[in-house]
Design an enzyme around this catalytic site. Sequence first.
Site, PDB file in Angstrom:
ATOM      1  N   ARG A 104       0.835  -1.210   0.000  1.00 39.86           N
ATOM      2  CA  ARG A 104       0.000   0.000   0.000  1.00 39.86           C
ATOM      3  C   ARG A 104       0.869   1.259   0.000  1.00 39.86           C
ATOM      4  NH1 ARG A 104      -4.580   0.148   4.472  1.00 39.86           N
ATOM      5  NH2 ARG A 104      -2.805   0.741   5.762  1.00 39.86           N
ATOM      6  N   LYS A 148      -2.767   6.421   1.505  1.00 39.57           N
ATOM      7  CA  LYS A 148      -2.564   6.865   2.885  1.00 39.57           C
ATOM      8  C   LYS A 148      -1.597   8.057   2.864  1.00 39.57           C
ATOM      9  CE  LYS A 148      -2.388   4.528   7.351  1.00 39.57           C
ATOM     10  NZ  LYS A 148      -3.595   5.145   7.886  1.00 39.57           N
ATOM     11  N   GLU A 154     -16.244   6.040   4.716  1.00 42.37           N
ATOM     12  CA  GLU A 154     -15.504   5.552   5.884  1.00 42.37           C
ATOM     13  C   GLU A 154     -15.456   6.650   6.930  1.00 42.37           C
ATOM     14  OE1 GLU A 154     -11.358   4.663   5.121  1.00 42.37           O
ATOM     15  OE2 GLU A 154     -11.176   6.270   3.670  1.00 42.37           O
TER      16      GLU A 154
END
Length: 341
Positions: A82, A184, A220
């Site tokens: 990621r 992220k 989210e």
Amino acid sequence: MTKKNIDWSSLGFGYIKTDKRFVSDYKDGKWSEGRLIEDANVVINECAGVLQYAQTVFEGLKAYTTVDGHIVTFRPDLNGERLEMSAARLEIPVYPKEKFVDAVVKTVEANADYVPPYGTGATLYVRPYIFGSSSVIGVKPADEYQFRVFTTPVGPYFKGGAKPITIRVSDYDRAAPHGTGHIKAGLNYAMSLYQIVDAHNKGFDENMYLDAATRTKVEETGGANFIFITKDNTVVTPKSDSILPSITRRSLMYVAEHYLGLKVEHREVKFSELSDFVECGLCGTAAVISPVGKVYDHGKEICFPAGMEKMGPVTQKLYETLTGIQMGKIEAPEGWIKVIK
Ligand code: PLP
Ligand code: COI
């Protein structure tokens, strides 16, 4: 090995400086070997890419003490993958995932005395990150970067631990369609700071973000994905291109299906469906699984039948199975646990 004198069971989710951190520098088109250092401070130019244009990406994972006394991490290869994706999106040179896992292992090993003992409810949070360290004033990527990993022992992300929380629907968006919600990057979290302060001031624990384009679908929270349980015990999680692909959520879906024999659905979740679910939870490395008892939507309350006192039964089973795997009490699927020592 002598564990540090810390009251592990009363730790919250905060920063405590540990002994060592890992640093690798990117210069002249390549990453240096990397080394463990003691200085927790970073010295960079006033015009560094990270300071001017927020060119930084990060990861979050945990190290656990297992029931038989080993120190392990959970699926660090997925965090490495990621971080590669996040870096590529912000024109940051990729730090290869194999070297990422190696750096995580070295940093945890070097701070083994800070890994909370088994049974304390605490864990060692590991924070790898990359940032543009050389100066940029025109809008462009930096030429030089640092990859770093530090650790900090943590307790529960939400104060009450496993007690259900109350969240509210945010009026502001966190991520745009075709934006950066799926990576992220620090900038996504900067986008959520006003909302989290406002939510806390109004007595809510977190924000529920809806899709920015139509405001009809559940995305989210600021730091976790959602899981919902239907009346017939199906585990449902929202699918969207603008949310972070949570490693906890992907693991829980596997656990639900293969360990607990539950039906799972990864699909768009309409906000209007919320009142059909019987349980709701937030899942993530920091959040683990935090039950949500109530969603507040502009004067209306959606109360999940599982209530405000304790986790619902399916959420509880998912929680016990996942943490059982992480703590070595339940056999893990192949490749999920990386033993450090
Ligand atoms: N969503 C956001 C915005 C997060 O910050 C996190 C935390 O990492 C998650 C979801 C959960 O992801 P993971 O389970 O990989 O920690
Ligand atoms: C994590 O769960 O690792 C995160 O990065 C979330 C953050 C809100 C602490």
